[in-house]
Design an enzyme around this catalytic site. Sequence first.
Site, PDB file in Angstrom:
ATOM      1  N   GLU A 290       0.830  -1.229   0.000  1.00 47.32           N
ATOM      2  CA  GLU A 290       0.000   0.000   0.000  1.00 47.32           C
ATOM      3  C   GLU A 290       0.856   1.267   0.000  1.00 47.32           C
ATOM      4  OE1 GLU A 290      -3.249   0.012   2.767  1.00 47.32           O
ATOM      5  OE2 GLU A 290      -4.011  -1.883   2.036  1.00 47.32           O
TER       6      GLU A 290
HETATM    7  C1  FAD Z   1       3.761  -9.384   0.272  1.00 42.56           C
HETATM    8  C2  FAD Z   1       3.290  -8.407  -0.725  1.00 42.56           C
HETATM    9  C3  FAD Z   1       1.945  -8.340  -1.066  1.00 42.56           C
HETATM   10  C4  FAD Z   1       1.517  -7.461  -2.069  1.00 42.56           C
HETATM   11  N1  FAD Z   1       0.200  -7.493  -2.479  1.00 42.56           N
HETATM   12  C5  FAD Z   1      -0.147  -6.779  -3.583  1.00 42.56           C
HETATM   13  C6  FAD Z   1      -1.457  -6.932  -4.163  1.00 42.56           C
HETATM   14  O1  FAD Z   1      -2.297  -7.664  -3.653  1.00 42.56           O
HETATM   15  N2  FAD Z   1      -1.737  -6.245  -5.305  1.00 42.56           N
HETATM   16  C7  FAD Z   1      -0.827  -5.402  -5.898  1.00 42.56           C
HETATM   17  O2  FAD Z   1      -1.132  -4.844  -6.919  1.00 42.56           O
HETATM   18  N3  FAD Z   1       0.405  -5.240  -5.359  1.00 42.56           N
HETATM   19  C8  FAD Z   1       0.776  -5.905  -4.249  1.00 42.56           C
HETATM   20  N4  FAD Z   1       2.031  -5.762  -3.713  1.00 42.56           N
HETATM   21  C9  FAD Z   1       2.977  -4.846  -4.348  1.00 42.56           C
HETATM   22  C10 FAD Z   1       3.341  -3.632  -3.506  1.00 42.56           C
HETATM   23  O3  FAD Z   1       2.331  -2.688  -3.551  1.00 42.56           O
HETATM   24  C11 FAD Z   1       4.684  -3.127  -4.081  1.00 42.56           C
HETATM   25  O4  FAD Z   1       5.658  -4.030  -3.642  1.00 42.56           O
HETATM   26  C12 FAD Z   1       5.010  -1.732  -3.668  1.00 42.56           C
HETATM   27  O5  FAD Z   1       4.166  -0.833  -4.315  1.00 42.56           O
HETATM   28  C13 FAD Z   1       6.464  -1.358  -3.967  1.00 42.56           C
HETATM   29  O6  FAD Z   1       6.850  -1.720  -5.261  1.00 42.56           O
HETATM   30  P1  FAD Z   1       8.211  -2.531  -5.489  1.00 42.56           P
HETATM   31  O7  FAD Z   1       8.210  -3.677  -4.543  1.00 42.56           O
HETATM   32  O8  FAD Z   1       8.311  -2.825  -6.914  1.00 42.56           O
HETATM   33  O9  FAD Z   1       9.351  -1.548  -5.012  1.00 42.56           O
HETATM   34  P2  FAD Z   1      10.012  -0.359  -5.849  1.00 42.56           P
HETATM   35  O10 FAD Z   1       8.956   0.464  -6.484  1.00 42.56           O
HETATM   36  O11 FAD Z   1      11.086  -0.904  -6.702  1.00 42.56           O
HETATM   37  O12 FAD Z   1      10.644   0.505  -4.682  1.00 42.56           O
HETATM   38  C14 FAD Z   1      11.876   0.151  -4.038  1.00 42.56           C
HETATM   39  C15 FAD Z   1      12.179   1.197  -2.976  1.00 42.56           C
HETATM   40  O13 FAD Z   1      12.322   2.478  -3.564  1.00 42.56           O
HETATM   41  C16 FAD Z   1      11.468   3.413  -2.933  1.00 42.56           C
HETATM   42  N5  FAD Z   1      10.986   4.377  -3.939  1.00 42.56           N
HETATM   43  C17 FAD Z   1      10.451   4.125  -5.155  1.00 42.56           C
HETATM   44  N6  FAD Z   1      10.129   5.269  -5.772  1.00 42.56           N
HETATM   45  C18 FAD Z   1      10.445   6.273  -4.928  1.00 42.56           C
HETATM   46  C19 FAD Z   1      10.344   7.706  -4.977  1.00 42.56           C
HETATM   47  N7  FAD Z   1       9.827   8.362  -6.027  1.00 42.56           N
HETATM   48  N8  FAD Z   1      10.784   8.406  -3.925  1.00 42.56           N
HETATM   49  C20 FAD Z   1      11.324   7.792  -2.854  1.00 42.56           C
HETATM   50  N9  FAD Z   1      11.416   6.447  -2.743  1.00 42.56           N
HETATM   51  C21 FAD Z   1      10.994   5.707  -3.765  1.00 42.56           C
HETATM   52  C22 FAD Z   1      10.349   2.602  -2.344  1.00 42.56           C
HETATM   53  O14 FAD Z   1       9.799   3.270  -1.205  1.00 42.56           O
HETATM   54  C23 FAD Z   1      11.066   1.328  -1.941  1.00 42.56           C
HETATM   55  O15 FAD Z   1      11.630   1.492  -0.676  1.00 42.56           O
HETATM   56  C24 FAD Z   1       2.456  -6.608  -2.699  1.00 42.56           C
HETATM   57  C25 FAD Z   1       3.810  -6.646  -2.317  1.00 42.56           C
HETATM   58  C26 FAD Z   1       4.218  -7.530  -1.358  1.00 42.56           C
HETATM   59  C27 FAD Z   1       5.676  -7.572  -1.017  1.00 42.56           C
END
Ligand code: FAD
Length: 825
Positions: A500
Amino acid sequence: MANLIFVLLALTAFFVLAMSRASFRAWAIAVAIFTVSLQIGLGFPLWTFLGWLAAGLLFAASIPDVKRKYITLPAYSALKGVMPAISETEREALEAGTAGWDAELFSGTPDFAKLRCVPPITLTDEERAFLDGPTVELCKRLSDWRIRHELHDVPDDIWRFVCDHGFLGMLISKEHGGLGFSAQAQSLILGKISSKSPDGVTIVMVPNSLGPGELIEKYGTETQKAHYLPRLAHGEEIPCFALTGPFSGSDAASMRDVGVVTKGMHDGKETLGIKLTWDKRYITLAPKATLLGLAFRLFDPDNHLGKGEDVGITLALIPTDHEGVEIGRRHLPAGAAFPNGPTKGRDVFVPIDWIIGGPERSGQGWRMLMSCLAAGRSISLPATSAAAAKAMALRSTAYARIRKQFGLPIGFMEGVEEPLARLVENAYGLEAARAVTASMVSAGEKPAVISALLKYLSTERMRQSVNDALDIHGGRGICDGPSNYIQGAYQMVPVGITVEGANILTRTLIAFAQGALRSHPYLFAEIEALQDTDRDRGIETFEKTFDNHRAFLFSNATGALFHNLTFGSVASAPQNAGDTTRWWRQLSRAARSFALVADLTVVLLGGGLKVKQKITGRTADALAELYLLSTILKRYEDDGRPAGDRLIVDYCARNCLARFDTALRGVIDNFPVRWAAWLIGPLVLPFGVRRPARDKAGKDIVRLALQPGAFRDRLTREIFTSEGEEGTGLLEQTLVKVVACEEAEKKLERAIRKGEVKRFYNNDWIKEAEAKGVLSAEEARDLAELRDLVARVIAVDDFAASELAREKTTDKTASDPHQQHIAAE
Ligand SMILES: Cc1cc2nc3c(=O)[nH]c(=O)nc-3n(C[C@H](O)[C@H](O)[C@H](O)COP(=O)(O)OP(=O)(O)OC[C@H]3O[C@@H](n4cnc5c(N)ncnc54)[C@H](O)[C@@H]3O)c2cc1C
């Protein structure tokens, strides 16, 4: 004397004009009167010349044409290039939720009546019965160890129980077969389940948060509502919602998943539909789901929908048994056992009326998602985080009183007292923030900024509480097994941090940078005016908001200086605030300082607002502390101001204000323009950063929490504890016994230290103490019982090697993501 009165009168006039946000003309008249008085007393030296000059300039500025030419237009041109631009997806996010208490804090003069009129925790009889009935029954049935370790899955009997009792339809209205529970009820139910099994709560939480159920309830067509909602409510459909993809995580709107409007065959008939290609990952419940909610970008090259070629982000409902849907494989998120996995599809044809809300809602997906997120993000993760904080405080205070080393309960040692105090503070504060926010949502708010603040605040503090609990438990918390009540929460910590909106992004980009735009009284309107393509109209609107903004900034600077110099002693507080009046005043004082610093941060960073994230992160921290303090004061009132909670309220308030000052200090020290730091520092922190609560205050609250009683019960309310001597019930029972046997234990310890009694495994030292007259028969019996209980509390599980061996996988189809992405590229 006359001079002193004159100076005081002048200062009062200055203060009144600034605080009442007076017009240029009012200022000009006031300065003229002041200068005449000076002239009468002093003749015509340089001072009075400057006074007339200022009065003249202010008067000129009050003439509309002069103001437009020399103030408005230069400011318009200067700001046009530097203020942050708002993209379409940001605009939709900003317009999606509501602004409430956050806007009051941004105003610098919060109206406390607005916070106090949020209802206290209120449940209907039906909701209370559900919380005390099926929810407790579900907790009893959930075996965290069996789920996490033995099955690595949530067992069928649990799925059946939650489906049969309607847990999956808490947010679906009664009209559509759901329970129609309030946000407050959902929050308490989720919290209780999560205090028993973090995996168990996930299967209930996801269908009740952002996903098909809520989207259909709010935006679905009548046919979709009639078909899906009763089925979702009764668990005949298991939903999941897929937004995230390998290349679109935090930047979800940049998704590559695409749908093209075209004609195709469905059920043997030619139908208008969408040819979809998607690649999503991390989707919770996907491996079990029967109904996939999917977000994709829709294109309509032949303009069938009449919305042009690039229709925009669209949401659809796809049964997972539909031809071409690939789903079912699993990720292993931090070793947790709830179902989570990827889904894909290539050129999958679906009818056009599978769009949520039908073709009319095509292209509105982002707005729909943001609107649901604003409410949903306020409920699920704050509920489970507050529950984790309360559960960790409950278990750790019991354990720290039971576990002895060096002849003392470890909770009485100052080193352990420190993390215990944090645990108690977090349990009280997070429950306050959870409860007040859930009541706001129950009352109809969709708090966009508060939900982001609360998401990162509550999950970060939850992480701190779980880590503190582990430290306090030592090896007992580390060694996993059926008797370990911390590892389940520990495994789920990173999940809460990441989903989220990952916390780093949420703190540094969303909570303040977008928060300021949403909650500031003038900023959004100003930026809209600067971006207006009709220049004349833009300048007209800009002038009005800029005028108000200038007066707002000046009044906050004056108010901040005044209240900081007078230590907030005359800052506003609500009526009948009783023994917390001083904290309300401090909140008022802090809000003034925050409004000033927030305003200057936006002005100084301008277009760099999204880039200078170390500054915006600290500003978000300051806002989070103000929000937390507000909810703590509100909770205390809602709970009926129990005398026993006064110490914890004082403790939390002091720490909130100290962290608030530290955050502001960090912002000011790092302003990119040095003169701004020199100018604002003395206004906001004339006497430096306030000190946190003293060690003695920490000891006092920990001592209260280390014994069973009303304080501890209130602190850890609505947490599931097993009955009798099983599981977590054993801890509570042993704690009661420890306190009851304290005097007898002291006698025994003294005799052991003197060498009168030998405490070795080959000797029954309690019997020996009884035989030597150290203990009475009754004391000896109680201590023997206690010895057995303590041995069970501190015991850790051990296993035969064969019990731990997992089946070796020879699955050659296990995907290699690196290879897959190379292929995809
Ligand atoms: C267990 C689990 C359940 C999930 N369930 C769902 C689901 O049901 N449906 C769904 O659609 N998604 C789901 N997700 C996805 C989740 O919403 C994403 O993992 C999340 O949005 C972050 O994306 P990412 O993991 O690709 O990290 P990335 O986007 O690669 O981010 C990596 C890091 O960089 C930081 N970052 C990225 N951009 C910026 C910025 N502009 N400024 C500062 N910091 C930044 C982030 O805060 C993070 O710390 C789930 C994820 C997990 C791990």
